[in-house]
Design a protein around this motif. Structure first.
Motif, short mmCIF file in Angstrom:
data_model
loop_
_atom_site.label_atom_id
_atom_site.label_comp_id
_atom_site.label_asym_id
_atom_site.label_seq_id
_atom_site.Cartn_x
_atom_site.Cartn_y
_atom_site.Cartn_z
N GLU A 1 -7.32 3.13 -7.52
CA GLU A 1 -6.51 2.07 -6.88
C GLU A 1 -5.52 2.71 -5.92
O GLU A 1 -4.84 3.68 -6.27
CB GLU A 1 -5.77 1.30 -7.97
N THR B 1 -2.29 1.70 -3.86
CA THR B 1 -1.31 0.63 -3.70
C THR B 1 -0.49 0.83 -2.42
O THR B 1 -0.56 1.87 -1.79
CB THR B 1 -0.33 0.64 -4.89
N GLY B 2 0.28 -0.16 -2.07
CA GLY B 2 1.22 -0.05 -0.95
C GLY B 2 0.57 -0.30 0.40
O GLY B 2 -0.43 -1.01 0.50
N GLU B 3 1.16 0.31 1.42
CA GLU B 3 0.66 0.14 2.79
C GLU B 3 0.69 1.47 3.50
O GLU B 3 1.64 2.24 3.34
CB GLU B 3 1.55 -0.85 3.54
N ARG C 1 -10.04 0.32 -5.02
CA ARG C 1 -9.39 -0.97 -5.17
C ARG C 1 -7.96 -0.90 -4.66
O ARG C 1 -7.47 0.16 -4.30
CB ARG C 1 -9.38 -1.36 -6.65
N GLY C 2 -7.28 -2.00 -4.68
CA GLY C 2 -5.87 -2.02 -4.34
C GLY C 2 -5.63 -2.51 -2.92
O GLY C 2 -6.54 -2.67 -2.12
N LYS C 3 -4.35 -2.73 -2.64
CA LYS C 3 -3.95 -3.37 -1.39
C LYS C 3 -4.37 -2.57 -0.15
O LYS C 3 -4.84 -3.14 0.84
CB LYS C 3 -2.42 -3.54 -1.40
N SER D 1 -4.42 5.63 -10.12
CA SER D 1 -3.72 4.86 -9.11
C SER D 1 -2.90 5.80 -8.25
O SER D 1 -2.30 6.76 -8.75
CB SER D 1 -2.81 3.83 -9.81
N ASP E 1 -0.23 5.99 -4.59
CA ASP E 1 0.61 5.19 -3.69
C ASP E 1 0.25 5.50 -2.23
O ASP E 1 0.46 6.61 -1.76
CB ASP E 1 2.08 5.53 -3.97
N SER F 1 1.60 4.20 0.42
CA SER F 1 2.77 4.20 1.32
C SER F 1 3.30 5.61 1.57
O SER F 1 3.86 5.88 2.62
CB SER F 1 3.89 3.34 0.72
#
Lengths: 489, 211
Positions: free
Chosen positions: A192, A194-196, A227-229, A301, A303, A305
């Motif tokens: 995963e 996450t973030g941008e 997965r993830g944003k 997971s 990050d 960002s």
């Protein structure tokens, strides 16, 4: 009952012989004395149906020869697509091939395609290109399918939510003869993000960060579902990029759940379902994503960002550092990896402590099944527009397919590259693996958008640094690595 | 496919992690259209190093190759296995093997045996100090044994793979026994919307992406 992952859903809908049928058959064989049970205690791996088999000139000749010797036909030529990509020249295709062995392989796949009735996008077909570029481009690659090819980067097609993996030549022959493969079910792994992503940070940096984190065998025995944003926000081209390098983490395949972006990308492509079948296909595809309560064998997971542009410094894709970093000191490398780091630095002729931005380069290669799509061309062109390749640097752009090339020319990207001093070539695998004349000379150092920095990968003695198309373009202009975030700021 | 039973012989140590198939057989040697003739190019770049184990005549005729973890990573090229076969290697004993490479070995009747890092350390040490030592890999018994010193380890293998290797069964013939299942599957799959590559001359080759 727990839900299912995307992998499990695809797997289960492609099993040809169910375990029950198989058990009954085994009992019958045992009764007939044809099977001694001590050696068949376990179940056979599943027999999987293959929806699409892609073939190319390098890993197929021996498979066709095997069929010929056994007098077997290709079971489903209509589910088989051939092209030439690995050793085709990217220059002067109207001239005789300078390499007689490559010429022979290209000739052999043409004869095999004709003899066995397989469609071939040959060297003069506008649709010719790298096998993993043309499948999605033509709409052959669709969610929920099983796709194989005698090429490890088949994982690319997983971006559409199809189970796609590389196989060897014996398995190519098996698929040609039976349209199936007997495979042990891989484990599932969720990665995963996450973030941008920040500006100048690309899908290439995401996958290099993942490989850096889990290592070159971190995915062994698993299919990774990304997965993830961050993944959801990636374009289809970027998703293909991420799935492409799953194999570099040792994974059997990469997967991304299909969504509206996937369907939008596919609609209207020549071999995507037509309007009559679109609704039904869509309904089937919408069932595919991993259920909320499904369990993965392993989950990590990260990050997105905090991710930054990556540059590899070593001789495997996990040996990498962010562009603002430096070549590691051996005492900072984990003990188990120190010996290979030391070897890698000797091969790469790099001193510990050297800032990445001070490493000069000789060659730039923009292309491959990793970064040879139209978005990659656009991203690189945006960086070099109005600038020029640095003195002493030789740079080339090799589009992933004839259609990518044509589109880039129509969009004016080719003119930008040519004005900036890049060579603009015909489609193929080219300097990713140096099977054609596009190779590094011994000792030459490249900034390459390809997928492998193994010793000698781009030519004996050549030194490869893997980067994103933006970072490669920026390095071409500067003559050394630079942080592309500063150039686009 | 040839039958595999027990192999006994000398072991050549390849003491490096993550050996990729580009090292085992470089891409420029993949242009042959035959399954043989790759042995002379195996580990071509590393063989320029006089210290590399394969250059030591003491390992000539070795049938076992000792490896570390993630051996055979990278490219799916089966030529890597054909090259090892060309060197006379019948068994690879290592910590772990890359997935596709392992399948390719199996397809060619070459056994891959996975042991712990400590066990591999031990075997590498023996192969270096007393290279003449005979090692026996027995597939039926699932054991690796150093002849003469009582060192013996068991290994795991998928029962189906073992069954096939012991009998040298041809994979394609075995699968073709299931042809009625395959036909049944072909009838029930969604043939209307799944793609066909039978390209008609009308296919629009001018089509391009607007994305």
């Amino acid at each position: 009952m727990t839900g299912k992952t995307l992998l499990e859903k695809i797997w289960e809908t492609h099993i040809v012989d169910s375990p029950l049928q198989e058990a009954a058959r085994r009992d019958a064989l045992r009764e007939g004395g044809a099977l001694d049970d001590d050696n068949m205690a376990g179940e056979r791996p599943d027999l999987l149906y293959i929806d699409l088999h892609l073939i190319h000139e390098v890993t197929s000749p021996q498979a066709f020869e095997g069929l010929r010797r056994a007098g077997r036909p290709v079971r489903r030529p209509d589910l088989t697509l051939a092209t030439v990509d690995h050793n085709v020249p990217t220059l002067a295709r109207d001239q005789p091939n300078p390499d007689p062995l490559s010429a022979k392989q290209i000739d052999v796949i043409q004869r095999n395609a004709e003899e066995f009735g397989v469609t071939l996008f040959d060297i003069f077909d506008a649709r010719q290109g790298i096998v993993h570029i043309i499948g999605p481009e033509q709409g052959f690659t669709q969610p929920g399918m099983t796709i194989v090819c005698g090429d490890s980067h088949t994982s690319t097609h997983g971006a559409f939510g199809s189970l796609a993996f590389g196989i060897g030549t014996s398995e190519v022959e098996h698929v040609l003869a039976t349209q199936t493969l007997r495979q042990t079910r891989p484990k599932t792994m969720s990665v995963e993000i996450t973030g941008e992503l920040g500006p100048g940070v690309t899908a290439k940096d995401v996958i290099l960060a993942i490989i850096n984190e889990i290592g070159v065998s971190g995915g062994r025995g698993h299919v990774i579902e990304y997965r993830g944003k961050v993944i959801r926000n990636l374009s289809m081209e970027e998703r293909m990029m991420v799935c492409n390098m799953s194999i570099e983490a040792g994974a059997r395949a990469g997967l991304i759940a299909p969504d509206e972006k996937t369907f939008e990308y596919m609609r209207g492509r020549p071999h995507a379902p037509g309007e009559d079948n679109w609704g039904g296909a869509l309904e089937r595809w919408r069932q595919l994503p991993t259920d909320d309560d499904a369990q993965f064998d392993r989950e990590i997971s990260m990050d997105g960002s905090s991710m930054r542009p990556f540059v590899t410094w070593g001789t495997n894709p996990a040996q990498s550092v962010t562009v603002d970093g430096h070549i590691p000191h051996l005492q900072d490398v984990a003990k188990a990896e120190r010996e290979s780091a030391e070897r890698a630095l000797a091969y790469m002729d790099l001193a510990p402590g050297t800032p990445i931005r001070e490493i000069p380069i000789d060659r730039v290669f923009i292309g491959s099944c990793t970064n040879g799509r139209i978005e990659d061309m656009r991203a690189a062109a945006a960086v070099v527009k109005g600038k020029h390749v640095a003195r002493g640097v030789s740079a080339m752009v090799v589009p992933g397919s004839g259609l990518v090339k044509r589109q880039a020319e129509e969009e004016g990207l080719a003119d930008i590259f040519i004005a900036a001093g890049f060579e603009w070539r015909d489609a193929g695998c080219s300097m990713c693996l140096g099977m054609n004349p596009d190779v590094l000379a011994p000792g030459e150092r490249s900034a390459s958008t390809s997928n492998r920095n193994f010793e000698g990968r781009q030519g004996p003695g050549g030194r490869t640094h893997l980067v994103s198309p933006q970072m490669a373009a920026a390095a071409a202009v500067a003559g050394h690595f630079v942080d592309v975030r500063e150039m686009i700021a | 496919m040839r039958r595999f039973s027990a192999v006994s012989g000398r072991a050549v140590p390849i003491d490096r992690e993550n050996v990729d198939t580009d090292q085992i057989i470089p891409a420029r040697h993949l242009k042959r259209i035959e399954r043989d003739g790759y042995g002379p190019f195996a580990f071509e770049a590393w063989r320029r190093d006089p210290e590399f184990a394969l250059n030591d005549p003491v390992y000539e005729g070795a049938t076992i190759m000792l490896t570390r973890s993630n051996f055979g990573s990278g490219s799916s090229r089966e030529h890597a296995v054909w090259a090892l076969d060309g060197l006379g290697i019948e068994v690879l004993v290592g910590v772990s093997f890359a997935d596709i490479f392992k399948n390719n070995c199996f397809q060619n009747g070459i056994l891959t045996v996975e042991l712990s890092g400590e066990d591999i350390d031990h075997l590498m040490g023996i192969a270096r100090k007393t290279p003449q030592t005979e090692i026996v890999v027995d597939l039926s018994a699932q054991t690796v044994e150093v002849v003469g010193n009582g060192w013996k380890r068991s290994f795991q293998i998928d029962p189906f793979h073992k069954y096939r290797l012991l009998r040298g069964l041809d994979d394609i013939s075995m699968t073709l026994e299931y042809v009625s299942d395959i036909e049944g599957y072909e009838q029930r799959r969604d043939n209307a919307s799944l793609p066909s590559t039978a390209v008609s001359p009308q296919t629009n080759v001018q089509w391009r992406s607007n994305h």
